[in-house]
Each structure stands twice: as structure tokens, then as C-alpha cells.
Design a protein around this motif. Structure first.
Motif, mmCIF file in Angstrom:
data_model
loop_
_atom_site.group_PDB
_atom_site.id
_atom_site.type_symbol
_atom_site.label_atom_id
_atom_site.label_comp_id
_atom_site.label_asym_id
_atom_site.label_seq_id
_atom_site.Cartn_x
_atom_site.Cartn_y
_atom_site.Cartn_z
ATOM 1 N N SER A 43 0.839 -1.187 0.000
ATOM 2 C CA SER A 43 0.000 0.000 0.000
ATOM 3 C C SER A 43 0.879 1.244 0.000
ATOM 4 N N TYR A 82 -1.888 -4.148 -7.685
ATOM 5 C CA TYR A 82 -1.680 -3.451 -6.411
ATOM 6 C C TYR A 82 -2.873 -2.539 -6.116
ATOM 7 N N GLN A 111 -4.257 -1.658 -3.442
ATOM 8 C CA GLN A 111 -4.204 -0.840 -2.230
ATOM 9 C C GLN A 111 -3.336 0.408 -2.378
ATOM 10 N N VAL A 112 -2.719 0.583 -3.533
ATOM 11 C CA VAL A 112 -1.925 1.789 -3.780
ATOM 12 C C VAL A 112 -2.828 2.851 -4.401
#
Length: 287
Positions: free
Chosen positions: A90, A115, A117-118
């Protein structure tokens, strides 16, 4: 040939001192020296020049070091990816996008699928402080002086006009042929606007802008309506015009798009991952 043995070798090659490597790994210097000797016996060649207080890679050692360093880097990356899959990754990426927005969005889409959560903080408008961002995508090299840069794309610009334009069927055209035409472009400060102004000046005239828009969709639509002509980037806008528009080569006009960063190698892992995907996306779309 063992992983730890190769790790010792690479660190010793970098430090040029067995004692420093031993101190780093909390082992006796003799352990490092013996490990390297075993490696050399296995390879059948010496890897270092040995002086009284210093070691240095010899030509064979340099070749081996470059390959093993790359291999260890891949192993480290594999371990990082495995850890990321377990714990998730993240963070937040601040990015200014001055050009090639469609390609950047494709890269973000690919990255977010891996990804999720980024998060991203994105700015498409005015680049006031380049250092406020993790990544800057722009043609403006002067504005980002002092930052590291990588070329993302070099693309040729063409001229678009409505298919019934009086010059549409002429075989050879130059930009000077359009000195009396109305031009359609993006806002002042954009790469397309700056290139249009500078190349027209080189051709001996200043373009008369009758339509300005921040949205490339409207620029293309106004050209289709015959309200003026426009320079456009051949890769970024490829396939975006309807059959009501004629695209013509009017000379060697190019736009370079760069990716800027404070320092690519020290960015957080997730920024480096996105940078890799971004570069790969631009490369694939440029084919």
C-alpha cells in the motif's frame, strides 16, 4: 555454489575488503576469504587481484560479478513480490500528467489490477512545483531541471484537416501552406500548443487560434466539423479521428515525452513497480 557464498562474493567485490564484508555479516574474515577461495576453485579461475590491504576484481571477476549481481537482484525481487502477495502493498503515488494521458491511464489500470491498495494523487492541469510529485510526465525539460529523467516516447506530429478541405488532396504539403488557416489546439502551456506555435514560427507565421480546449476529444470533433486544422501526436491520438478527417505529413515535427523523478532508484518499491509498468506500457503502445 551456494546463495550465501555468492552474496559474500558480491559484497566483497563492492567493498574491496574481506574484513568489511565479514563485519557486515557478523562472521570472521577467514570465513569470507575461504568462501571466495572455494568459489574460485569451483569456477576454475581467480576472481580478485589480491594486494596487501585490498582486493580488486580482475577481468574474470568483473564478468562474474555483473551476472551474479543481476541474478541476486532478481532473487531479491522475487522475495519482495512473494512478501507483497502475503501482506499486500500500500502507499500513495503523487503524479503530474502533462501529456499522453491515455497511455498513463492504461498503465494505472494495469498497476491497480496487481496493487489495488496503492492510491494515486493525480494532477493534469498546471505544473507549479515538480518536486511535489513522486513522478512527473511532461515534455517540459526546463521546468524539471535537476531531476532524473527517462524518455517515455518520441512521436511524430501530423496535421489533421476535414476531408473536404481545399488542401486535402494536394500531394506535398508543408506547414507554411497553412499560414492563413484557423488552428485548433489545446490551452497555452500545453505541449501541443507550444509545439504548434514554435513550428509555425519556424515556417514563417504565427498560427491563428480560433478554438482552444483542454480536452483532445473536442479538438478532434472541431476538426471533423471543418472549423480549423490541428497538429496532433501520431501515437497518442492514433485511431482517434473519424473518416471525416484527413491526416497529412507536413514535415519532421516531433514531441518528446519524459518521465521525471527525484531519484528513480530510491523511490518506494510500489513507485518503482509502477514506473516499470508505465515504461512497458509506453513501449508497447509505441510499436
Amino acid at each position: 555454489m551456494e546463495f550465501l557464498q555468492l552474496t559474500y562474493f558480491c559484497d566483497a567485490a563492492k567493498s574491496e575488503n574481506f574484513s568489511q564484508t565479514a563485519k557486515k555479516f557478523h562472521v570472521p574474515p577467514s570465513a569470507i576469504s575461504q568462501s571466495v577461495h572455494r568459489l574460485e576453485r569451483e569456477l576454475g579461475t581467480a576472481l580478485f587481484y589480491r594486494d596487501a590491504n585490498r582486493i580488486r576484481l580482475n577481468p574474470d571477476g568483473q564478468i562474474f560479478y555483473e551476472e551474479i549481481k543481476a541474478a541476486l537482484s532478481l532473487i531479491d525481487r522475487a522475495k519482495e513480490r512473494l512478501e507483497e502477495s502475503r501482506t499486500g502493498i500500500s502507499g500513495e503515488i503523487g503524479m503530474f500528467i502533462g501529456t499522453n494521458r491515455r497511455s498513463v491511464i492504461l498503465a494505472i489500470e494495469s498497476f491497480r489490477s496487481v496493487y489495488p491498495q496503492v492510491n494515486f494523487l493525480l494532477n493534469h492541469s498546471a505544473l507549479n512545483d515538480p518536486l511535489a510529485y513522486d513522478l512527473v510526465i511532461t515534455h517540459d525539460v526546463a521546468r524539471c531541471a535537476g531531476m532524473e529523467k527517462r524518455l517515455l516516447r518520441r512521436e511524430k506530429l501530423y496535421l489533421a484537416m476535414e476531408k473536404n478541405h481545399p488542401l486535402a488532396q494536394r500531394e506535398a504539403l508543408t506547414l507554411a501552406d497553412f499560414a492563413e488557416e484557423s488552428f485548433i489546439s489545446m490551452h497555452a502551456g500545453s505541449s501541443l500548443r507550444e509545439i504548434t506555435e514554435s513550428t509555425c514560427k519556424q515556417a514563417g507565421f504565427f498560427p491563428k487560434f480560433t478554438v482552444q480546449s483542454d480536452d483532445p476529444t473536442y479538438i478532434r470533433k472541431y476538426v471533423e466539423l471543418g472549423m480549423g486544422v490541428s497538429l496532433f501526436p501520431g501515437i497518442s491520438w492514433k485511431g482517434q479521428f473519424s473518416d471525416r478527417v484527413i491526416l497529412r505529413d507536413v514535415g519532421e515535427i516531433y514531441r518528446n515525452t519524459y518521465l521525471f523523478s527525484h531519484h528513480f532508484d530510491t523511490q518506494p518499491t510500489y513507485v518503482q513497480r509502477f514506473t516499470e509498468i508505465l515504461i512497458e506500457t509506453f513501449s508497447r503502445e509505441s510499436l
